[in-house]
Motif scaffolding. Structure first.
Motif: not given
Length: 381
Positions: A31-32, A59-61, A81-82, A380-381
Motif C-alpha cells: 500500500g501507500l 495517488t490516493n492512499s 483485494l485493494e 510506500i510499503f
C-alpha cells in the motif's frame, strides 16, 4: 513491499502436508499513504481561495492484499483485494466499499495470459494509468478533470478480464455483467485495449462502452457512454520519456455534465443527452537524477452539446497545465511539490466554483480558472 509466507502446522502429518501445499504460495501486504497540503485559488463562490489538507496529486492512499499459488506447469492462482482511503481523515474514499479499487480472483499462465473475475480496472484505465497519461489519471480536479466525466466507469463490477502479451503486443479485454434480470446488456460494460512496444516506442488504442442504468443516474435506462483513445509514448533517452494522445468520449446518459464539475461548482439546471468531448494531451517525464523526477502535462478539451449554467446546450473549451517534482528520500519514501493551472470557457464555466457569487448569480468577471500549489509526503510499503 512486505511479503508474508503462509504456512500451516498441526502435528507432524499436517506439517508435511502444509509444507508441500504452500511451499510456492505467498500473500503480500502492500500500500501507500499519501497526504498533501494544498493552496488553490477560486475554490468557492466569489473567488475565495482555499488552504487545506488533501490527497496527493497522483495517488490516493490505499492498502491491499495480493496472493499467488503455483499450480505447476507455468500456471498460478492469483487474487487481489485493494482498499482506498483518505489519510487526512481516515475515511473510505468510496463509502460502503471496503475494497473499492479492486477485488478479484483468477488464473495466470506464463504462456496463455491472465484471466480474472471480480471488480477490476477497465482496459482503458490500465493503459492510461500505467502507460500513457503523464499524471496516471491524477487526483486533483485541476490534474484529472479530463477523467471526471468517465471516471465512474473505469472500475468495473462483475467483470471478466483477459490479458495476454505476445511479441510486444498486449491485448487487454474485459466484459462486465450488468446483473439485471431480463436484460443481458443493461448495466454491462465491454472494453478492449491494444498496446504495442517496439524499441523505444509504444503505441496504444482502445475502446470502452458502458450501458448506464437509471440507478446510476442515466437519463435513459441503458443509455451508452462510449470512450476511445489513441496514444503514444517514446523513450527519447534513458531519462526522458515523451507522451501524447487523444481521448474521445460520447455520453448519452446525462452524467458527464455533473461528474465533470469540481467541488463547490454551481448546480446545473439539467444535463445533456448527447455530450461529446475530444481531449488532447501531451506530457513527459524527466528522471533528472536517481532521486529526482519531473513530470509535465498539458490537457486541452473541446466539448460539444454540453450543459451550460443557463440550461442551454453548447460548446466549451477547457485546458490545464501541471508541473510535478518528486524527490525520493529512500526506496519507499518521497516528498513532492506540484503547481497547476486550469481555465475553462463556454459550457466549462459551470465546472468552476468562482463562476458564481455567494447568492448563486453568475459571475462574469472571469473566475473560471484555478491556480494550485501543493507539497506532500508519500510512504510506500
Amino acid at each position: 513491499m512486505k511479503k508474508i509466507t503462509i504456512s500451516c502446522a498441526a502435528g507432524s502429518v499436517l506439517a508435511v502436508a502444509a509444507s508441500s501445499a504452500f511451499a510456492q504460495s505467498s500473500v503480500a501486504l502492500y500500500g501507500l499513504v499519501d497526504t498533501a497540503i494544498r493552496y488553490q485559488t477560486n475554490a468557492a463562490p466569489d473567488g475565495k481561495d482555499l488552504v487545506g489538507m488533501t490527497v496527493g496529486p497522483e495517488t490516493n492512499s490505499r492498502w491491499g492484499l495480493k496472493g499467488t499459488e503455483d499450480l505447476g506447469g507455468g500456471l498460478s492462482a492469483i487474487f487481489r483485494l485493494e482498499n482506498q482511503f483518505e489519510a487526512f481523515n481516515g475515511k473510505l474514499s468510496l463509502p460502503n466499499e471496503l475494497f473499492g479499487r479492486q477485488s478479484y480472483v483468477g488464473l495466470s499462465s506464463d504462456t496463455y495470459g491472465t484471466l480474472t473475475l471480480g471488480r477490476q480496472y477497465s482496459p482503458l484505465y490500465d493503459s492510461m494509468g500505467e502507460v500513457f497519461d503523464p499524471l496516471t489519471v491524477g487526483d486533483y480536479w485541476q490534474d484529472s478533470w479530463v477523467w471526471n466525466g468517465i471516471g465512474p466507469y473505469l472500475i468495473v463490477n462483475n467483470s471478466v478480464k483477459y490479458t495476454v502479451t505476445v511479441d510486444g503486443l498486449t491485448l487487454d479485454a474485459l466484459y462486465g455483467f450488468g446483473n439485471q434480470a431480463g436484460s443481458v446488456g443493461l448495466g454491462s460494460t465491454y472494453g478492449v485495449d491494444l498496446t504495442y512496444v517496439r524499441g523505444p516506442a509504444t503505441i496504444g488504442a482502445g475502446f470502452q462502452q458502458t450501458s448506464v442504468t437509471s440507478a446510476q443516474g442515466s437519463l435513459v435506462n441503458g443509455a451508452k457512454i462510449n470512450m476511445l483513445h489513441i496514444s503514444g509514448a517514446y523513450q527519447l533517452t534513458s531519462s526522458v520519456r515523451l507522451l501524447v494522445g487523444w481521448l474521445h468520449s460520447q455520453d448519452q446518459t446525462g452524467t458527464t455534465d455533473t461528474n465533470m464539475q469540481q467541488a463547490g461548482a454551481p448546480g446545473l439546471p439539467g444535463s445533456s443527452p448527447n455530450r461529446i468531448d475530444d481531449t488532447f494531451y501531451v506530457g513527459g517525464n524527466w528522471q533528472a537524477t536517481g532521486a529526482l523526477l519531473f513530470t509535465v502535462a498539458g490537457y486541452y478539451d473541446h466539448a460539444r452539446n454540453a450543459e451550460r449554467l443557463d440550461g442551454t446546450l453548447g460548446p466549451g473549451i477547457n485546458y490545464s497545465a501541471t508541473l510535478l517534482a518528486e524527490y525520493s528520500l529512500s526506496k519507499h519514501t518521497e516528498v513532492y511539490g506540484t503547481a497547476d493551472f486550469a481555465r475553462g470557457n463556454g459550457a466549462f464555466a459551470a465546472d468552476y466554483p468562482g463562476s458564481t457569487n455567494q447568492v448563486g448569480a453568475v459571475d462574469n468577471i472571469g473566475r473560471t480558472n484555478n491556480v494550485g500549489v501543493a507539497v506532500g509526503l508519500r510512504q510506500i510499503f
